[in-house]
Design a protein around this motif. Structure first.
Motif, short mmCIF file in Angstrom:
data_model
loop_
_atom_site.label_atom_id
_atom_site.label_comp_id
_atom_site.label_asym_id
_atom_site.label_seq_id
_atom_site.Cartn_x
_atom_site.Cartn_y
_atom_site.Cartn_z
N GLU A 163 0.84 -1.19 0.00
CA GLU A 163 0.00 0.00 0.00
C GLU A 163 0.87 1.24 0.00
N LEU A 164 0.46 2.23 -0.78
CA LEU A 164 1.06 3.56 -0.77
C LEU A 164 -0.05 4.50 -0.30
N ARG A 165 0.05 4.96 0.95
CA ARG A 165 -1.02 5.75 1.55
C ARG A 165 -0.74 7.25 1.41
N PHE A 166 -1.80 7.96 1.10
CA PHE A 166 -1.75 9.41 1.02
C PHE A 166 -2.78 9.95 2.00
N GLY A 167 -3.01 11.24 2.03
CA GLY A 167 -3.92 11.83 3.00
C GLY A 167 -5.32 11.24 3.02
N ASP A 168 -5.96 11.14 1.86
CA ASP A 168 -7.35 10.70 1.84
C ASP A 168 -7.61 9.51 0.89
N PHE A 169 -6.55 8.89 0.41
CA PHE A 169 -6.68 7.70 -0.43
C PHE A 169 -5.39 6.90 -0.37
N LYS A 170 -5.42 5.75 -1.02
CA LYS A 170 -4.20 4.94 -1.11
C LYS A 170 -4.19 4.22 -2.46
N TYR A 171 -3.00 3.83 -2.86
CA TYR A 171 -2.84 2.92 -3.98
C TYR A 171 -2.51 1.55 -3.40
N VAL A 172 -3.15 0.53 -3.92
CA VAL A 172 -2.80 -0.84 -3.57
C VAL A 172 -2.13 -1.42 -4.80
N ASP A 173 -0.90 -1.85 -4.62
CA ASP A 173 -0.09 -2.39 -5.72
C ASP A 173 0.03 -3.90 -5.58
N LEU A 174 -0.17 -4.60 -6.67
CA LEU A 174 0.10 -6.03 -6.75
C LEU A 174 1.36 -6.15 -7.60
N LEU A 175 2.44 -6.57 -6.97
CA LEU A 175 3.76 -6.62 -7.62
C LEU A 175 4.10 -8.05 -7.98
N SER A 176 4.42 -8.27 -9.25
CA SER A 176 4.93 -9.57 -9.70
C SER A 176 6.43 -9.45 -9.83
N MET A 177 7.15 -10.40 -9.25
CA MET A 177 8.61 -10.36 -9.27
C MET A 177 9.16 -11.66 -9.83
N LEU A 178 10.33 -11.55 -10.46
CA LEU A 178 11.07 -12.71 -10.94
C LEU A 178 12.50 -12.59 -10.44
N LYS A 179 13.14 -13.74 -10.29
CA LYS A 179 14.52 -13.78 -9.82
C LYS A 179 15.45 -13.90 -11.02
N PHE A 180 16.37 -12.95 -11.14
CA PHE A 180 17.38 -12.94 -12.19
C PHE A 180 18.73 -13.15 -11.52
N GLY A 181 19.31 -14.34 -11.69
CA GLY A 181 20.54 -14.66 -10.98
C GLY A 181 20.25 -14.69 -9.49
N ASP A 182 20.87 -13.79 -8.73
CA ASP A 182 20.63 -13.71 -7.29
C ASP A 182 19.71 -12.55 -6.91
N ASN A 183 19.20 -11.83 -7.90
CA ASN A 183 18.43 -10.62 -7.62
C ASN A 183 16.97 -10.74 -8.03
#
Length: 181
Positions: A109-129
């Protein structure tokens, strides 16, 4: 006696290595998420660039037109406010994450004064990162909560002892190489 001690020591070492591997995956995923959250919070473009794969897509639906809206990482990073969202009274929160193999999902969640963004993050592993390859986001009221469990509901039926018999056809042939399906 020496053989038992040697075997016990070897088993403990293997167990320790497995635990360290699991911890390092958790730590790697959290490092990626923290690069994103801290980058947004502080306006730190270097951390944002470390969090995202360069070809990642950021997607949402334009609520006015109903059209799919894409944003490149480059544009997102460039439009991040100097000083970050903390200068606007914002805050961030990791809601959950899960992973298996080289793929992971996180809800933040990224919260602001009167609203928020809800982020669904997809991640992949590249090498060790770990890198964010997709951010699907939605603007929501502050009191809105993420719904769902992330697990398929149980039917209450016992698991079958044998898998069902499937007739062979060209539709059921597995590819010889792992093509992602």
């Amino acid at each position: 006696m020496k053989i038992k001690s040697l075997l016990l020591g070897l088993l403990m070492l293997v167990g320790f290595q497995i635990k360290v591997q699991a911890q390092s995956e958790d730590e790697g995923i959290k490092a990626c998420i923290n690069n994103y959250l801290d980058g947004v919070m502080q306006g730190d473009t270097a951390r944002l660039n470390r969090a995202f794969h360069p070809t990642a897509l950021l997607r949402s639906v334009n609520t006015n037109t109903g059209a799919l809206q894409d944003l490149s990482v480059r544009k997102f990073v460039a439009t991040t406010p100097a000083g970050g969202i903390q200068t606007r009274g914002g805050s961030t929160k990791l809601v959950s994450y899960s992973y298996i193999g080289v793929s992971a999902l996180a809800t933040v969640e990224l919260r602001f004064g009167d609203f928020k963004y809800v982020d669904l993050l997809s991640m992949l592993k590249f090498g060790d990162n770990w890198k964010i390859v997709s951010r699907v986001f939605s603007r929501a009221d502050l009191d809105a909560t993420v719904k769902g469990t992330g697990a398929a509901p149980s039917t209450g039926a016992p698991a079958a002892s044998k898998p069902p018999v499937v007739k062979k056809s060209s539709a059921n042939v597995k590819p010889k190489a792992d093509d992602g399906w």
